[in-house]
Write a protein that holds these residues in place. Sequence first.
Motif, PDB file in Angstrom:
ATOM      1  N   GLY A 104       8.002  41.381  -8.378  1.00 51.04           N
ATOM      2  CA  GLY A 104       7.069  42.149  -9.203  1.00 51.04           C
ATOM      3  C   GLY A 104       6.384  43.251  -8.414  1.00 51.04           C
ATOM      4  O   GLY A 104       6.257  44.388  -8.881  1.00 51.04           O
ATOM      5  N   ALA A 105       5.946  42.923  -7.212  1.00 58.63           N
ATOM      6  CA  ALA A 105       5.285  43.928  -6.366  1.00 58.63           C
ATOM      7  C   ALA A 105       6.247  45.065  -6.028  1.00 58.63           C
ATOM      8  O   ALA A 105       5.876  46.243  -6.074  1.00 58.63           O
ATOM      9  CB  ALA A 105       4.751  43.278  -5.094  1.00 58.63           C
ATOM     10  N   LEU A 106       7.500  44.724  -5.707  1.00 56.60           N
ATOM     11  CA  LEU A 106       8.498  45.759  -5.397  1.00 56.60           C
ATOM     12  C   LEU A 106       8.826  46.608  -6.622  1.00 56.60           C
ATOM     13  O   LEU A 106       8.971  47.835  -6.511  1.00 56.60           O
ATOM     14  CB  LEU A 106       9.775  45.138  -4.836  1.00 56.60           C
ATOM     15  CG  LEU A 106       9.686  44.599  -3.419  1.00 56.60           C
ATOM     16  CD1 LEU A 106      10.972  43.865  -3.054  1.00 56.60           C
ATOM     17  CD2 LEU A 106       9.400  45.720  -2.434  1.00 56.60           C
ATOM     18  N   GLY A 107       8.943  45.963  -7.787  1.00 55.59           N
ATOM     19  CA  GLY A 107       9.230  46.704  -9.019  1.00 55.59           C
ATOM     20  C   GLY A 107       8.167  47.749  -9.302  1.00 55.59           C
ATOM     21  O   GLY A 107       8.479  48.902  -9.640  1.00 55.59           O
ATOM     22  N   ASN A 108       6.912  47.375  -9.162  1.00 52.01           N
ATOM     23  CA  ASN A 108       5.834  48.340  -9.390  1.00 52.01           C
ATOM     24  C   ASN A 108       5.729  49.355  -8.258  1.00 52.01           C
ATOM     25  O   ASN A 108       5.408  50.517  -8.495  1.00 52.01           O
ATOM     26  CB  ASN A 108       4.503  47.620  -9.608  1.00 52.01           C
ATOM     27  CG  ASN A 108       4.367  47.081 -11.014  1.00 52.01           C
ATOM     28  OD1 ASN A 108       5.048  47.526 -11.933  1.00 52.01           O
ATOM     29  ND2 ASN A 108       3.493  46.105 -11.188  1.00 52.01           N
ATOM     30  N   ALA A 109       6.027  48.925  -7.026  1.00 53.12           N
ATOM     31  CA  ALA A 109       5.973  49.854  -5.894  1.00 53.12           C
ATOM     32  C   ALA A 109       7.014  50.969  -6.051  1.00 53.12           C
ATOM     33  O   ALA A 109       6.726  52.132  -5.743  1.00 53.12           O
ATOM     34  CB  ALA A 109       6.193  49.106  -4.584  1.00 53.12           C
ATOM     35  N   VAL A 110       8.203  50.623  -6.537  1.00 56.02           N
ATOM     36  CA  VAL A 110       9.230  51.646  -6.773  1.00 56.02           C
ATOM     37  C   VAL A 110       8.685  52.712  -7.723  1.00 56.02           C
ATOM     38  O   VAL A 110       8.784  53.912  -7.458  1.00 56.02           O
ATOM     39  CB  VAL A 110      10.531  51.022  -7.334  1.00 56.02           C
ATOM     40  CG1 VAL A 110      11.478  52.084  -7.863  1.00 56.02           C
ATOM     41  CG2 VAL A 110      11.215  50.171  -6.273  1.00 56.02           C
ATOM     42  N   ASP A 111       8.090  52.267  -8.827  1.00 58.18           N
ATOM     43  CA  ASP A 111       7.509  53.222  -9.786  1.00 58.18           C
ATOM     44  C   ASP A 111       6.441  54.085  -9.129  1.00 58.18           C
ATOM     45  O   ASP A 111       6.374  55.296  -9.343  1.00 58.18           O
ATOM     46  CB  ASP A 111       6.865  52.477 -10.962  1.00 58.18           C
ATOM     47  CG  ASP A 111       7.849  52.099 -12.045  1.00 58.18           C
ATOM     48  OD1 ASP A 111       9.056  52.089 -11.763  1.00 58.18           O
ATOM     49  OD2 ASP A 111       7.394  51.825 -13.165  1.00 58.18           O
TER      50      ASP A 111
END
Length: 164
Positions: A95-102
């Motif tokens: 989840g943290a990586l998914g939002n960090a990509v954005d």
Amino acid sequence: MLFYFIALLVTLVDQGTKMAVRMYMEVGDTMRLGDSGMQLQHYENSGMAGSLFQGNARLFGVVAILFVAGMMYYRRKGEIRGFWMQAGAGFMVGGALGNAVDRFVYARVTDFLVFPSGRGILNLADVAINVGVVMLVIGMLIRAFQSYRAKRLRNALPKIERSQ
């Protein structure tokens, strides 16, 4: 392996759903999902949860990367072990990586899930982080109960030996 599998799967599914929302819905568009009361609404958030601190997406991206690094450190150290903790950490990191990509690519996070409770608008990364927290707490409780049981057993053994 479970940790990495879940983290990668969550990141990919999160990014795929966000891509679909960006492709097929204009910002502000709303779509009802049957009679569930749940709906999709395309929203772009350049801040954090609750739309706080707008315009600081990249700063929160750095915070997400530091969080992931911390989780990796504790995992390598052996603090995160067992099914529940490994899976929970995987959900949180994904989840943290998914939002960090954005945050780094678009300078904002695509949100689209509106639940009937009306408590904000989320994306799958946010949901995964919440699921991960619950799983991590379950893992910690299991570990605490096992430790408590082992301690009680160790304390009971000398009493049994003395009584013989």
